[in-house]
Design an enzyme around this catalytic site. Structure first.
Site, mmCIF file in Angstrom:
data_model
loop_
_atom_site.group_PDB
_atom_site.id
_atom_site.type_symbol
_atom_site.label_atom_id
_atom_site.label_comp_id
_atom_site.label_asym_id
_atom_site.label_seq_id
_atom_site.Cartn_x
_atom_site.Cartn_y
_atom_site.Cartn_z
ATOM 1 N N CYS A 196 -4.994 2.311 -3.515
ATOM 2 C CA CYS A 196 -3.604 3.073 -2.808
ATOM 3 C C CYS A 196 -2.415 2.089 -3.219
ATOM 4 O O CYS A 196 -1.566 2.003 -2.246
ATOM 5 C CB CYS A 196 -3.698 3.410 -1.530
ATOM 6 S SG CYS A 196 -4.982 4.691 -1.144
ATOM 7 N N ASP A 239 3.138 -4.347 7.887
ATOM 8 C CA ASP A 239 1.842 -3.616 7.646
ATOM 9 C C ASP A 239 0.736 -4.790 7.854
ATOM 10 O O ASP A 239 0.545 -5.408 6.844
ATOM 11 C CB ASP A 239 2.019 -3.150 6.391
ATOM 12 C CG ASP A 239 0.581 -2.351 6.034
ATOM 13 O OD1 ASP A 239 -0.384 -2.434 6.990
ATOM 14 O OD2 ASP A 239 0.658 -1.428 5.021
ATOM 15 N N LYS A 264 -10.781 -0.770 10.452
ATOM 16 C CA LYS A 264 -10.933 -2.119 9.665
ATOM 17 C C LYS A 264 -11.150 -3.335 10.528
ATOM 18 O O LYS A 264 -11.164 -4.378 10.067
ATOM 19 C CB LYS A 264 -9.455 -2.571 8.743
ATOM 20 C CG LYS A 264 -9.354 -1.068 7.705
ATOM 21 C CD LYS A 264 -8.041 -1.663 7.075
ATOM 22 C CE LYS A 264 -7.259 -0.510 6.428
ATOM 23 N NZ LYS A 264 -8.173 0.110 5.273
ATOM 24 N N GLN A 291 -4.360 -5.173 6.578
ATOM 25 C CA GLN A 291 -5.571 -6.267 6.090
ATOM 26 C C GLN A 291 -5.358 -7.787 6.759
ATOM 27 O O GLN A 291 -6.003 -8.555 6.251
ATOM 28 C CB GLN A 291 -5.014 -6.133 4.744
ATOM 29 C CG GLN A 291 -5.470 -5.069 3.710
ATOM 30 C CD GLN A 291 -6.845 -4.669 3.864
ATOM 31 O OE1 GLN A 291 -7.736 -5.403 4.314
ATOM 32 N NE2 GLN A 291 -7.151 -3.429 3.758
ATOM 33 N N HIS A 313 0.912 -1.213 -0.018
ATOM 34 C CA HIS A 313 -0.061 -0.109 -0.084
ATOM 35 C C HIS A 313 0.857 1.444 -0.025
ATOM 36 O O HIS A 313 2.160 1.160 0.753
ATOM 37 C CB HIS A 313 -0.757 0.049 1.036
ATOM 38 C CG HIS A 313 -1.751 0.866 1.475
ATOM 39 N ND1 HIS A 313 -1.552 2.284 1.834
ATOM 40 C CD2 HIS A 313 -3.263 0.870 1.225
ATOM 41 C CE1 HIS A 313 -2.740 2.866 1.742
ATOM 42 N NE2 HIS A 313 -3.745 2.178 1.432
HETATM 43 N N1 PMP Z 1 -1.692 -0.576 4.499
HETATM 44 C C1 PMP Z 1 -2.701 -1.384 4.040
HETATM 45 C C2 PMP Z 1 -2.328 -2.721 3.616
HETATM 46 C C3 PMP Z 1 -4.268 -0.843 4.000
HETATM 47 O O1 PMP Z 1 -4.908 -1.699 3.329
HETATM 48 C C4 PMP Z 1 -4.338 0.216 4.232
HETATM 49 C C5 PMP Z 1 -5.791 0.980 4.203
HETATM 50 N N2 PMP Z 1 -6.383 0.668 3.181
HETATM 51 C C6 PMP Z 1 -3.312 1.200 4.889
HETATM 52 C C7 PMP Z 1 -2.098 0.522 5.161
HETATM 53 C C8 PMP Z 1 -3.464 2.502 5.273
HETATM 54 O O2 PMP Z 1 -4.465 2.503 6.675
HETATM 55 P P1 PMP Z 1 -5.144 3.913 7.151
HETATM 56 O O3 PMP Z 1 -5.430 4.469 5.924
HETATM 57 O O4 PMP Z 1 -5.970 3.235 8.113
HETATM 58 O O5 PMP Z 1 -3.973 4.553 7.815
#
Ligand code: PMP
Length: 415
Positions: free
Chosen positions: A371, A207, A233, A210, A130
């Site tokens: 993203c 990270d 999430k 997910q 991401h």
């Molecule tokens: N890493 C991953 C794998 C994600 O899916 C997301 C959210 N789509 C993020 C980071 C960022 O999370 P946040 O926007 O809640 O900071």
């Protein structure tokens, strides 16, 4: 159903009763919420917890001796211990509340990266990250004259472990890698990646945005140095997230933000920092969101992460099988181990149009690059339509998704 009644086998149809929003009608159709990778829904129990906090417990924490402040402080710290249980962290000192995964990764970038990464050093990320786990490292590399190295991915969405081993070297200062890809659903065998990095003494940030909602995560068994996830999430609110950090690293790191609560003493000559975890929680934290996240985590723990994983795995297998019979539909991300994500492209229909048509049937999916633009570039597509599942989704909802995808083909004059 109350979570404690849940047996070893989750029944999504019964769990749904815990989530008031799932009763919504959208465009005259029952809502089919398949955008859980972006944000999951909140059970009544967490909503009630927020109301209780705001009506009976609210005050600022840590700095007073009156009843409400002591109550709010105790509840905030109890939430921290719930997160510790979720991750099986060795100590609650290793659990830092942040505003989300992005904030947690930026904390490590500033606290670890700006202290330990210098000119010519290298940071290893993967091709399926991401943006939140790319951009902070790029910023650091630019500032420090360091270099970003990228683990390649195969056509199925699996990372190349032998290429990874070759990327590691004496200049590697950090590995920052996703546990589950939000765009492809790939489950990365992070324990192997961590063990390999540790042979060279290189710390690893995972990270887990997910992964934490879908898998049983044990940071001690994984051996990771940092683990980040977001509350929204995990059936909790927005504005709250977590960084797990191994105490020995957190102690050596510099603070990310300066201000109240993260200090022991301040003079104009010198400031002494507070101990863990407060050294990294400057200012008034998101108290209510942290307490609500604690409640959400207790709920998930009562359902059982292993039960959640099994239930979602069956749902994903069913959905994958069902969409395979739709002409012109291609699934992006076919790794052997996947969690909860079905990214699709349909020949002849742009993913955004597909998302709009599905919405007409009450089906919520996300269309876009998620993203993860480098992932889209890798597969030569601008975007996907992504269905992402939670334990409260049902096979019947998968059937609605499939019917809606078939209708979209008809609307576009495709047979
Ligand atoms: N890493 C991953 C794998 C994600 O899916 C997301 C959210 N789509 C993020 C980071 C960022 O999370 P946040 O926007 O809640 O900071």
């Amino acid at each position: 159903m109350s979570a404690s009644e849940a047996g070893a086998r989750l029944d999504p149809a019964r769990v749904r009763a815990d989530f008031p929003i799932l009763d919504l009608q959208v465009n005259g159709k029952p809502l089919v919420y398949l955008d859980n990778a972006a944000s999951a829904q909140m059970p009544q129990r967490v909503i009630d917890r927020i109301v209780r906090y705001q009506t009976r417990e609210h005050s600022n924490i840590h700095r007073a001796v009156h009843y409400l402040s002591e109550t709010a402080t105790a509840e905030y710290e109890a939430a921290r211990r719930s997160i510790q249980r979720l991750l099986n962290a060795a100590s609650d000192r290793e659990i830092i509340f942040t505003s989300g995964t992005t904030d947690a990764i930026n904390l490590v970038m500033h606290g670890y990266g700006r202290k330990f990464v210098g000119e010519g050093d290298e940071i290893v990320v993967s091709a399926i990250e991401h943006h939140a786990n790319i951009v902070p490292w790029q910023m650091l590399c630019e500032e420090r004259g360091a270099r970003l190295r990228v683990i390649p991915v195969n056509d199925a969405g699996e990372l190349d472990f032998s290429a990874y081993r070759e990327l590691l070297g004496p200049r590697t200062k950090l590995v920052a890698i996703t546990h589950v890809s939000n765009a492809l659903g790939t489950v990365v065998p992070v324990a192997d990646y961590i063990a390999e990095a540790h042979r060279l003494g290189v710390p690893v940030l995972v990270d887990g945005a997910q992964a934490a909602p879908h898998l049983q995560v044990d940071v001690q068994a994984l051996g990771c140095d940092f683990y980040a996830f977001s509350g929204h999430k995990m059936c909790g609110p927005t504005g709250i997230g977590v960084l797990y950090g191994r105490a020995e690293w957190l102690e050596r790191m510099q603070p990310f933000k300066g201000g109240g609560d993260m200090i022991l003493s301040v003079t104009f000559e010198k400031t002494t920092y507070n101990g863990l975890p407060f050294k990294f929680e400057a200012g008034t934290p998101p108290i209510m969101p942290a307490i609500a996240l604690g409640e959400a985590v207790d709920y998930l723990l009562e359902l059982g992460l292993a039960n959640i994983a099994r239930c979602e795995h069956e749902l994903l297998a069913y959905a994958t099988e069902e969409v395979a019979r739709i002409p012109g539909l291609r699934v992006i991300g076919t790794a052997e181990r996947k969690a909860a994500v079905l990214s699709m492209v349909m020949e002849g229909i742009h993913p955004h149009d597909l998302g709009t048509l599905l919405n007409e049937d009450g089906v919520a999916v996300r269309a876009g690059h998620h993203c993860a633009q480098p992932v889209m570039a890798r597969y030569g597509i601008p975007a996907t339509a992504r269905a992402s599942f939670a334990f409260y989704n049902t096979p019947g909802e998968v059937d609605t998704l499939v019917a809606s995808l078939l209708r979209a083909r008809k609307v576009f004059g495709l047979s």
